[in-house]
Scaffold this motif. Structure first.
Motif, PDB file in Angstrom:
ATOM      1  N   LEU A  14       0.769  -1.291   0.166  1.00 52.16           N
ATOM      2  CA  LEU A  14       0.068  -0.330  -0.477  1.00 52.16           C
ATOM      3  C   LEU A  14       0.746   1.553  -0.320  1.00 52.16           C
ATOM      4  O   LEU A  14       1.897   1.135   0.705  1.00 52.16           O
ATOM      5  CB  LEU A  14      -0.751  -0.113   1.352  1.00 52.16           C
ATOM      6  CG  LEU A  14      -1.955  -1.465   1.297  1.00 52.16           C
ATOM      7  CD1 LEU A  14      -3.168  -1.526   3.069  1.00 52.16           C
ATOM      8  CD2 LEU A  14      -2.633  -1.342   0.442  1.00 52.16           C
ATOM      9  N   GLU A  18      -2.765   4.921   0.259  1.00 46.86           N
ATOM     10  CA  GLU A  18      -3.703   4.258   0.132  1.00 46.86           C
ATOM     11  C   GLU A  18      -3.803   2.967   1.859  1.00 46.86           C
ATOM     12  O   GLU A  18      -5.254   2.937   2.313  1.00 46.86           O
ATOM     13  CB  GLU A  18      -3.168   2.524  -0.177  1.00 46.86           C
ATOM     14  CG  GLU A  18      -3.442   3.211  -2.161  1.00 46.86           C
ATOM     15  CD  GLU A  18      -2.734   2.117  -2.618  1.00 46.86           C
ATOM     16  OE1 GLU A  18      -3.275   1.257  -3.995  1.00 46.86           O
ATOM     17  OE2 GLU A  18      -1.956   1.950  -2.503  1.00 46.86           O
ATOM     18  N   ARG A  19      -2.471   3.673   2.795  1.00 46.08           N
ATOM     19  CA  ARG A  19      -2.546   2.738   4.124  1.00 46.08           C
ATOM     20  C   ARG A  19      -3.132   3.681   5.682  1.00 46.08           C
ATOM     21  O   ARG A  19      -4.778   3.321   5.533  1.00 46.08           O
ATOM     22  CB  ARG A  19      -1.179   2.781   4.052  1.00 46.08           C
ATOM     23  CG  ARG A  19      -1.338   1.932   5.552  1.00 46.08           C
ATOM     24  CD  ARG A  19       0.796   2.080   6.364  1.00 46.08           C
ATOM     25  NE  ARG A  19       1.197   1.742   5.336  1.00 46.08           N
ATOM     26  CZ  ARG A  19       1.402   0.327   4.437  1.00 46.08           C
ATOM     27  NH1 ARG A  19       1.398  -0.143   5.741  1.00 46.08           N
ATOM     28  NH2 ARG A  19       2.397  -0.243   3.870  1.00 46.08           N
ATOM     29  N   CYS A  22      -6.775   2.431   4.421  1.00 47.04           N
ATOM     30  CA  CYS A  22      -7.195   1.216   5.054  1.00 47.04           C
ATOM     31  C   CYS A  22      -7.433   1.396   7.181  1.00 47.04           C
ATOM     32  O   CYS A  22      -8.241   0.335   7.020  1.00 47.04           O
ATOM     33  CB  CYS A  22      -5.689   0.866   4.985  1.00 47.04           C
ATOM     34  SG  CYS A  22      -6.113  -1.380   5.450  1.00 47.04           S
ATOM     35  N   GLU A  25     -11.142   2.938   7.258  1.00 46.66           N
ATOM     36  CA  GLU A  25     -11.821   2.361   6.473  1.00 46.66           C
ATOM     37  C   GLU A  25     -11.704   0.669   7.855  1.00 46.66           C
ATOM     38  O   GLU A  25     -12.918   0.582   8.312  1.00 46.66           O
ATOM     39  CB  GLU A  25     -11.929   0.941   5.403  1.00 46.66           C
ATOM     40  CG  GLU A  25     -11.913   1.536   4.275  1.00 46.66           C
ATOM     41  CD  GLU A  25     -12.050   1.249   2.649  1.00 46.66           C
ATOM     42  OE1 GLU A  25     -11.021   0.256   2.976  1.00 46.66           O
ATOM     43  OE2 GLU A  25     -11.140   2.211   1.974  1.00 46.66           O
ATOM     44  N   SER A  26     -10.564   0.838   8.491  1.00 47.25           N
ATOM     45  CA  SER A  26     -10.582  -0.946   9.203  1.00 47.25           C
ATOM     46  C   SER A  26     -11.416  -0.338  11.212  1.00 47.25           C
ATOM     47  O   SER A  26     -12.068  -0.975  11.615  1.00 47.25           O
ATOM     48  CB  SER A  26      -9.098  -0.763   9.571  1.00 47.25           C
ATOM     49  OG  SER A  26      -8.212  -1.511   8.761  1.00 47.25           O
ATOM     50  N   PRO A  97     -10.122  -4.392   4.968  1.00 42.79           N
ATOM     51  CA  PRO A  97      -9.304  -3.438   3.823  1.00 42.79           C
ATOM     52  C   PRO A  97      -7.981  -4.426   4.059  1.00 42.79           C
ATOM     53  O   PRO A  97      -7.521  -4.457   2.526  1.00 42.79           O
ATOM     54  CB  PRO A  97      -9.312  -1.947   4.050  1.00 42.79           C
ATOM     55  CG  PRO A  97     -10.337  -2.037   5.418  1.00 42.79           C
ATOM     56  CD  PRO A  97     -10.766  -3.156   6.434  1.00 42.79           C
ATOM     57  N   GLY A  98      -7.199  -4.731   4.373  1.00 39.75           N
ATOM     58  CA  GLY A  98      -6.306  -5.775   3.949  1.00 39.75           C
ATOM     59  C   GLY A  98      -6.920  -7.099   3.778  1.00 39.75           C
ATOM     60  O   GLY A  98      -5.417  -7.470   2.877  1.00 39.75           O
ATOM     61  N   LYS A 100      -8.311  -7.104   0.588  1.00 39.47           N
ATOM     62  CA  LYS A 100      -7.984  -6.877  -0.499  1.00 39.47           C
ATOM     63  C   LYS A 100      -6.978  -6.888  -1.087  1.00 39.47           C
ATOM     64  O   LYS A 100      -6.773  -6.812  -2.523  1.00 39.47           O
ATOM     65  CB  LYS A 100      -8.876  -5.206  -0.820  1.00 39.47           C
ATOM     66  CG  LYS A 100      -9.718  -5.293  -0.466  1.00 39.47           C
ATOM     67  CD  LYS A 100      -9.890  -3.626  -0.435  1.00 39.47           C
ATOM     68  CE  LYS A 100     -11.867  -3.169   0.099  1.00 39.47           C
ATOM     69  NZ  LYS A 100     -12.387  -1.963   0.227  1.00 39.47           N
TER      70      LYS A 100
END
Length: 118
Positions: A14, A18-19, A22, A25-26, A97-98, A100
């Motif tokens: 990522l 993106e991280r 993530c 989203e987490s 999310p991870g 994905k």
């Protein structure tokens, strides 16, 4: 039943953006699980360069830098949840999310008597 969800991915899978997404989203997923009484804990981990491994052999500690295993995917974080069964845990893992870009390993947690309450 409690389930530990271990999130494995390549460390550079990522971008920074993106991280950050993530993590957001987490946190959202954690809030959803909390509202259902299923959330117990979650956290990302620092990079493997910060890891230290300890092994005890013949009553002597052997301390080494780095993770235990040399693999392409590294343990990046975890969710600890409460689910009715493995099917429900799988459905929750699919929302992490991870999943994905990596792999989420699901393992039931053994309840050991005598441990302190959180």
């Amino acid at each position: 039943m409690k389930y530990m969800m271990l999130i494995y991915m390549e460390e550079n899978a990522l971008s920074d953006t993106e991280r950050t997404q993530c993590y957001a989203e987490s946190a959202q997923l954690a809030q959803q699980l909390n509202s259902k009484g299923q959330y117990l804990a979650t956290a990302p981990l620092h990079p493997v360069a910060t890891a230290t491994s300890v092994r005890v052999r013949d009553s002597k500690s052997l301390v080494t830098d780095g993770p235990f295993a040399e693999t392409r995917e590294q343990l990046g974080g975890f969710f600890l949840i409460d689910a009715q069964d493995l099917d429900e845990a799988i459905a929750i893992a699919a929302q992490i999310p991870g999943a994905k870009v990596g792999t989420v390993e699901i393992r039931p947690v053994i309840e050991v008597a005598g441990l302190p309450e959180p």
